[in-house]
Design a protein around this motif. Structure first.
Motif, short mmCIF file in Angstrom:
data_model
loop_
_atom_site.label_atom_id
_atom_site.label_comp_id
_atom_site.label_asym_id
_atom_site.label_seq_id
_atom_site.Cartn_x
_atom_site.Cartn_y
_atom_site.Cartn_z
N ALA A 217 0.83 -0.99 0.03
CA ALA A 217 0.04 -0.18 0.04
C ALA A 217 0.85 1.27 0.05
O ALA A 217 0.53 2.39 -0.91
N ASP A 218 2.03 1.20 0.89
CA ASP A 218 2.55 2.64 1.00
C ASP A 218 3.54 2.96 -0.28
O ASP A 218 4.24 4.01 -0.24
N LYS A 219 3.47 1.89 -1.10
CA LYS A 219 4.52 2.16 -2.33
C LYS A 219 3.77 2.36 -3.66
O LYS A 219 4.28 2.75 -4.75
N ILE A 220 2.51 2.13 -3.31
CA ILE A 220 1.37 2.41 -4.68
C ILE A 220 1.38 3.96 -5.09
O ILE A 220 1.38 4.25 -6.28
N PRO A 221 1.13 4.98 -4.23
CA PRO A 221 1.22 6.38 -4.73
C PRO A 221 2.60 6.56 -5.70
O PRO A 221 2.41 7.26 -6.51
N ALA A 222 3.64 6.04 -5.01
CA ALA A 222 4.92 6.37 -5.95
C ALA A 222 4.96 5.74 -7.41
O ALA A 222 5.07 6.21 -8.44
N ALA A 223 4.38 4.53 -7.32
CA ALA A 223 4.10 3.88 -8.55
C ALA A 223 3.14 4.47 -9.60
O ALA A 223 3.46 4.98 -10.69
N VAL A 224 2.27 5.16 -8.92
CA VAL A 224 1.15 5.84 -9.63
C VAL A 224 1.83 7.30 -10.14
O VAL A 224 1.35 7.64 -11.35
N MET A 225 2.60 7.84 -9.63
CA MET A 225 3.08 8.99 -9.76
C MET A 225 3.98 9.09 -10.93
O MET A 225 4.05 9.94 -11.98
#
Length: 339
Positions: A217-225
């Motif tokens: 979960a905590d790595k998903i935003p970076a992947a989206v960006m």
């Protein structure tokens, strides 16, 4: 008639396949000989406890379903292949009167508040029976009534999805998530999905997903960006809750919209209010949909824009095995019950 019903709450041991009375059709209703139902997360919830949902035991299970009309006030309806809108509404409250029956203050849902669809016969108001397009079989028609209708409302009525926008769908493989992927792609959106399963990610790409993110979960935003050049997505479809909620908010562009219809792993995540107001995010809660939305969804299916994938079929006698299959979380597509 044969039906699958709960005799108590607990595990699969409380589910019995046996004889129940055939429902007596009332004026204004249609009696449907059921051909298929599908298994939904709420079926597991009702089996486990049904806490907070007024119901009485024994109760026939199943929220969605499809079949053939056998009795009706209007003889022209007899023989029609139909799928069932699962909400029974009063038609008189302020919400029904303003064309939002899904908000009916007295709504009862099949398989939750009253007997459901995993039976040889069901009787519902004629307006709750919508014709299935020839392109769909009974299992595919049944699949539309909960997951697909819920995803449709989340995307269009709530998030106001526009062609060319970018959508992030969490937990691909789940019923609503899979429906959201198909509907959003058919609407002309760019769609990213998340999954910790390489197999489900591959299935999602085959159905049109533009990217599949396999990350905690905590790595998903970076992947989206990274996928969006640092912008974020326009719309998030989320039904997991817990730690996913905070990650989902961080994936949105300024002014972005998030629609939620569930809390599989927790219903009390951090609200992250500063992010919500500083970035002017819009949050929408949603459940099911209205019959007119259901009709539009069916039109898309008739036009070949959406076809629900069925993961596996079980006969009614093996409903316990179907529930275990859903609990295992390995499915991609709906789990059908052939009646």
């Amino acid at each position: 008639m044969k039906a699958a019903f709960m005799t108590g709450h607990g595990g699969n041991e409380v589910i019995v396949v046996g004889e129940r009375p055939i429902p007596i059709r009332q004026p204004g209703e249609v009696l449907i000989r059921m051909k298929a139902a599908t298994v939904n997360r709420v079926d597991l919830y009702m089996r486990d406890s049904g806490a907070g949902i007024t119901h009485s035991l024994p109760q026939i299970m199943g929220v969605d379903g499809a079949g053939v009309i056998e009795e009706a006030d209007d003889a022209a309806l007899i023989g029609r292949r139909v799928t069932i809108y699962p909400g029974l509404v009063c038609g008189r409250c302020e919400f029904c009167q303003r064309g939002e029956p899904v908000l009916c203050a007295k709504m009862r849902l099949l398989g939750e508040h009253c007997n459901g669809t995993m039976a040889e016969y069901v009787s519902v108001p004629a307006g709750n029976a919508l014709e299935i397009p020839d392109a769909l079989d009974f299992a595919q028609g049944a699949a539309l009534g909960v997951n697909y209708l819920t995803a449709w409302r989340m995307l269009f009525n709530k998030a106001n999805l526009q062609p060319g926008e970018t959508v992030l769908v969490f937990g691909i493989g789940g019923g609503v998530s899979l429906a959201a992927l198909q509907i959003a792609k058919a609407a002309g959106a760019r769609v990213f999905v998340t999954s910790r399963s390489a197999e489900k990610a591959a299935h999602a790409r085959a159905l049109g997903a533009d990217a599949a993110i396999d990350a905690p979960a905590d790595k998903i935003p970076a992947a989206v960006m990274e996928l969006t050049g640092g912008r974020g997505v326009d719309v998030v479809i989320e039904n997991i809750g817990g730690a996913i909620w905070s990650a989902a908010l961080k994936c949105l562009v300024r002014g972005g919209r998030i629609a939620t219809c569930g809390a599989t792993i927790g219903d009390n995540p951090s609200a992250d209010l500063r992010r919500v107001f500083i970035r002017q995010l819009q949050i929408f809660g949603s459940t099911l949909g209205n019959p007119d939305e259901f009709a539009k969804l069916i039109e898309w299916c008739a036009a070949g824009r959406i076809t629900p994938p069925i993961d596996v079929h079980y006969p009614l006698d093996q409903v316990r095995e179907a529930f275990s299959h859903l609990e295992a979380g390995q499915q991609f597509g709906k789990i059908a019950i052939d009646i």
